[in-house]
Design an enzyme around this catalytic site. Structure first.
Site, PDB file in Angstrom:
ATOM      1  N   GLY A  93       0.821  -1.206   0.000  1.00 24.26           N
ATOM      2  CA  GLY A  93       0.000   0.000   0.000  1.00 24.26           C
ATOM      3  C   GLY A  93       0.853   1.253   0.000  1.00 24.26           C
ATOM      4  O   GLY A  93       1.103   1.832   1.060  1.00 24.26           O
ATOM      5  N   TYR A  94       1.308   1.668  -1.183  1.00 21.07           N
ATOM      6  CA  TYR A  94       2.150   2.865  -1.304  1.00 21.07           C
ATOM      7  C   TYR A  94       1.416   3.962  -2.084  1.00 21.07           C
ATOM      8  O   TYR A  94       0.991   4.950  -1.529  1.00 21.07           O
ATOM      9  CB  TYR A  94       3.467   2.511  -2.002  1.00 21.07           C
ATOM     10  CG  TYR A  94       4.594   2.059  -1.088  1.00 21.07           C
ATOM     11  CD1 TYR A  94       4.333   1.392   0.100  1.00 21.07           C
ATOM     12  CD2 TYR A  94       5.917   2.283  -1.433  1.00 21.07           C
ATOM     13  CE1 TYR A  94       5.361   0.969   0.919  1.00 21.07           C
ATOM     14  CE2 TYR A  94       6.964   1.867  -0.613  1.00 21.07           C
ATOM     15  CZ  TYR A  94       6.685   1.207   0.557  1.00 21.07           C
ATOM     16  OH  TYR A  94       7.709   0.789   1.377  1.00 21.07           O
ATOM     17  N   GLU A 119      12.251  -3.490  -3.933  1.00 25.64           N
ATOM     18  CA  GLU A 119      11.210  -3.577  -4.950  1.00 25.64           C
ATOM     19  C   GLU A 119      11.804  -3.327  -6.331  1.00 25.64           C
ATOM     20  O   GLU A 119      11.490  -4.023  -7.294  1.00 25.64           O
ATOM     21  CB  GLU A 119      10.110  -2.555  -4.677  1.00 25.64           C
ATOM     22  CG  GLU A 119       9.012  -2.579  -5.733  1.00 25.64           C
ATOM     23  CD  GLU A 119       7.996  -1.463  -5.562  1.00 25.64           C
ATOM     24  OE1 GLU A 119       6.966  -1.514  -6.262  1.00 25.64           O
ATOM     25  OE2 GLU A 119       8.229  -0.538  -4.771  1.00 25.64           O
TER      26      GLU A 119
END
Length: 386
Positions: free
Chosen positions: A132-133, A248
């Site tokens: 959740g960014y 990431e």
């Protein structure tokens, strides 16, 4: 025989004895990927067996400590493990945002209780995570995020919206950036973990031009998050977020590297491709793909021993995603007009065309290529700002 040679021989023997033949075939579709989690359904018995055998040895996360479900391999041993897996074309036993992103962040910033509780579940494939960014108004400028967690004493009450949340509709838990102090842009964000089945959490899939997508909108309506589920310090979640983003981008960069990419020239040439210009472009791509794979190995070696430049993941992310876009441009060109068809069995449901369209998102997710180039110019090349 050196210790590492003996280790390689042991790994090679173990893989020969334990990796099912079905798990040595190229991944063809989403069902071939083992994501784990509460709702995951195995495609076949071989996929389940391969995961169970690797979990028993800690091989889903070979370089994690044994206490947290790993095999405790040294960087040199983990490199041998990757090499031997690649040698036989073995599929990863488990693919997971928990492994690629959250795990490294927890190992660095998590409490001992958090490591014991969450990392073992990740390593065993029992919990599937989403990230959740990004928010509708906060993408590259992520620190402007507005999802807010109000302090309610023993918990936070989280309200807001996230977007481009990959596999949110399939995830069990989310690691989420939440503003907990509205007065401080950078030091007012906290890194929270919570269950996607919590009251007030809902998701809505987003379809892309390719006809399918892992992306979702994610909504939080007064979601209660216990105080124990914060990672790192209160209002210092940006420190955790930046560290996780490096991992990431390392993961996303993998779309551009590996031996599988170095063969596309030979594959299309065998298919009868005669255009000399396109054949030359394919040969150049093969060289660049091999160079990227070598750079990736060097980067992994450096990051495991703490010698990688902090901005190197940005460079890897940019190079890998741009290379993957080139790959599919060439595959489309090599296939001619037939590559544009995407409904029949002959095109496998348009796998090539849909994958080509999907690569367009590679240069946006995890930080746009333009942002990556800005970081590289400033932090690696030391060029002056505009």
């Amino acid at each position: 025989m050196s210790e590492l040679d003996a280790f390689r021989a042991a790994i090679r023997t173990w893989l020969a004895d334990n990796c099912p033949p079905e798990m040595r075939q190229p991944v063809r579709d989403e069902d071939d990927v083992c994501w784990g989690g509460r709702r995951f359904t195995f495609k076949n018995e071989a996929q389940k067996l391969w995961l169970e055998r690797c979990v028993a040895k800690g091989y889903t996360v070979p370089d994690w400590p044994k206490a947290y479900g790993g095999a405790g391999m040294s960087p040199a041993e983990a490199k041998i493990w990757r090499e031997e897996m690649n040698r036989i074309g073995a599929r990863p036993p488990l693919s997971s945002f928990g492994i690629w992103m959250l795990g490294p962040a927890l190992l660095k910033f998590g409490t001992e209780a958090q490591k014991v509780h969450y990392l073992g579940q990740v390593a065993r494939g029992e919990i599937r995570w989403c990230q959740g960014y990004s928010e509708p108004g906060s993408g590259s400028d992520l620190v402007s995020l507005q999802t807010f967690g109000e302090d309610k004493g023993d918990h936070w009450e989280v309200s807001g919206q996230k977007i481009w949340t990959s596999y949110a509709d399939k995830a069990d838990w989310i690691f989420c950036l939440v503003r907990t102090d509205k007065a401080n842009k950078y030091q007012g964000i906290s890194f929270l973990l919570f269950d996607m089945e919590s009251a007030g959490v809902s998701t809505k899939p987003i379809l892309l031009i390719s006809g399918n997508s892992p992306f979702c909108e994610t909504f939080f309506d007064s979601v209660k998050v216990p105080k124990a589920q914060i990672v790192g310090e209160l209002n210092r979640g940006w420190d955790v977020a930046k560290y996780l983003l490096g991992h990431e981008r390392e993961m996303i960069s993998g779309a551009g590297g590996g031996d599988r990419l170095s063969t596309i020239g030979a594959v299309l040439a065998r298919a009868g491709l005669e255009d000399p210009v396109l054949r030359a472009e394919l040969a150049l791509f093969d060289v660049d793909a091999l160079a990227f794979a070598a750079m990736g190995e060097k980067f992994l070696d450096e990051i495991k021993v703490g010698k990688a430049h902090p901005a190197q993941p940005n460079m890897m992310k940019y190079a890998g995603t741009e290379l993957n876009k080139r790959r599919y441009e060439l595959l489309m060109a090599g296939g001619g007009s037939a590559s544009l068809e995407w409904d029949s069995a002959a095109s496998d449901g348009g796998t090539r065309a849909r994958s080509w369209l999907r690569t367009k998102a590679n240069s946006i997710e995890g930080g746009t290529s333009e942002v990556m180039l800005n970081v590289i110019s400033k932090r690696i090349l030391d060029l002056p700002g505009a």
